[in-house]
Every structure is written in C-alpha cells, then in structure tokens.
Write a protein that holds these residues in place. Structure first.
Motif, short mmCIF file in Angstrom:
data_model
loop_
_atom_site.label_atom_id
_atom_site.label_comp_id
_atom_site.label_asym_id
_atom_site.label_seq_id
_atom_site.Cartn_x
_atom_site.Cartn_y
_atom_site.Cartn_z
N PRO A 102 -5.50 13.38 -3.81
CA PRO A 102 -4.71 12.52 -2.91
C PRO A 102 -5.13 11.08 -3.16
N VAL A 103 -4.15 10.22 -3.50
CA VAL A 103 -4.49 8.87 -3.97
C VAL A 103 -3.83 7.81 -3.08
N PRO A 104 -4.58 7.19 -2.17
CA PRO A 104 -4.09 5.94 -1.57
C PRO A 104 -4.19 4.84 -2.63
N ALA A 105 -3.28 3.90 -2.61
CA ALA A 105 -3.26 2.88 -3.65
C ALA A 105 -2.71 1.56 -3.09
N ARG A 106 -3.08 0.49 -3.77
CA ARG A 106 -2.57 -0.84 -3.41
C ARG A 106 -2.13 -1.56 -4.67
N VAL A 107 -0.95 -2.15 -4.62
CA VAL A 107 -0.40 -2.86 -5.77
C VAL A 107 -1.15 -4.18 -5.95
N SER A 166 0.85 -1.19 0.00
CA SER A 166 0.00 0.00 0.00
C SER A 166 0.89 1.24 0.00
N PHE A 167 0.46 2.26 -0.74
CA PHE A 167 1.25 3.49 -0.81
C PHE A 167 0.32 4.66 -1.08
N PHE A 168 0.91 5.84 -1.10
CA PHE A 168 0.14 7.07 -1.28
C PHE A 168 0.93 8.01 -2.17
#
Length: 230
Positions: free
Chosen positions: A129-134, A120-122
C-alpha cells in the motif's frame, strides 16, 4: 571509402538518427570506424534530429548509485506524441485500466482527476500500500519534455520494513514523429534490498508492463478518437 555525406544518408536509411545514443554509436563503430572519431559527428547528430536526450532530475537522497535499488525502463514509439501519453499517466485512476499491478487508486483532498504538483494520493502496487506525494509535475509543452514524479512510501518511518521510493517519468517528443517514455525509480529500505536481489527483477518486469500497457492504451485512445470523428 564512403564520404561523410554517404554515411549520413545511410544512417537515415537504417533509422539510426539518434547517433548520440550509445547503442547507435556502437553500430556506427561497426559500420564506419573511420568516421566515428571525426569532429562532425555531434553536428551531424543535430542535423539528423538526434539531439541529446533529456535526463531524470533526482532529489537528494534518491540519486541512482547511492540507493538500495534502482530500475530504468524506456520505450521509443513512432506515431504517438507526449500529448497522447500524458493524460493516461497524469490521471492515476486510469492506471488500473492498462496496468494490472496498480489498484485502489485514490487522490486525496478532492483533487484530480489529473495530478498536480503537491497532490497526495494512494495506490497499491507490488503488494505494497503506497501513499504518495507528487514532487514534480510538468505537462507537455512544445520544446521541452513532460515530467512527473512522486515520493511514495510503505511502512512506518523508522521501522525495519520501511520503504521509500522516488518514481520519475519523462515523456519527450523526438524527431520524425516519435515519442520517448522513460521511467526510473530509486528505492531505499530493507524491502528495496530484497527486490534488488530478486531474479528476475520484479521492478524491471513490472515497469516494462506499465510502459507497454501505457503505449497500448494510447494507441487505443487515438483509434477511438478517429472513429468518433468519422
């Protein structure tokens, strides 16, 4: 009338080895209409190094054509390889160094610097603002393309301004010392509909800047490595 062998040589001369690509097919139709329909065309494509290219793998709910927005950008560059490109893409802390539209990158849970499946990253991009998960991560391996993709979102789930995206990358080594970098993104939500209607399209332009910056950074890293060895 030219023979098939003469056509094959001329294809090499004009650099159109990838004759399975639709753009090159149009060029073949223009130059050699009496050959294009012949059965040897796919075989010759393989002989010329023009095997069919790989595609993005799409998860359910994000298949292009069934989403609110879709963009695709691609470059093919001679002289670089997937090994040159991968570190600059798989390490998001490097993005702001060559792409002005990415900032405030953070990888959670002490992971990184290179992303892995499930991380998980941001980051911030296009004002979101984008939280994201690979959700996909395949580093370069001989004979197969490298892949990385993440699910990113902005806004609360169920909110009117919610945005969900699937951003996928494919890095593929081609014949004659070339590398292909393909990035495609699908989006769902009201913000996606707004971006799809915008002219010029901010996603297409922004992702092209990302590709161009990525290639330039790869060239710079390669030149720096050469200087350090000399």
């Amino acid at each position: 009338m030219q023979t098939a062998k003469q056509v094959e040589v001329e294809i090499f001369d004009i650099g159109h080895a990838d004759i399975q690509n639709s753009t090159y097919r149009l060029e073949l139709c223009r130059r050699w209409p009496h050959f294009v329909s012949m059965k040897w065309l796919p075989t010759m494509a393989a002989r010329c190094g023009g095997a069919s290219m790989s595609d993005i793998i799409w998860p359910e709910g994000f298949v292009p054509g069934f989403t609110d927005n879709y963009v695709s950008n691609e470059v093919i560059v001679a002289g670089l390889s997937s090994d040159d490109i991968w570190p600059l893409l798989a390490m998001p802390t490097a993005w702001p160094t060559y792409y002005d539209n990415a900032s405030d990158v953070e990888i959670y849970d002490g992971k990184g610097p290179e992303l892995a499946h499930g991380d998980s990253f941001f980051f911030r991009t296009f004002g979101f603002p984008v939280p994201a998960r690979v959700v996909e991560c395949v580093p370069p391996v001989a004979g197969q393309p490298a892949r990385i993709a993440w699910h990113g979102w902005a806004g609360e789930e169920g909110a009117a301004d919610r945005l969900d995206v699937h951003h996928a990358w494919l890095i593929e080594d081609l014949s004659h010392g070339r590398v292909r970098i393909l990035t495609q993104e699908t989006q769902n939500g009201a913000p996606a509909k707004e971006m799809a209607a915008a002219r010029p399209n901010p996603m297409i332009n922004g992702h092209q800047d990302w590709l161009n910056g990525l290639v330039n950074a790869a060239w710079g890293a390669r030149q720096s490595a050469r200087r350090s060895r000399s």
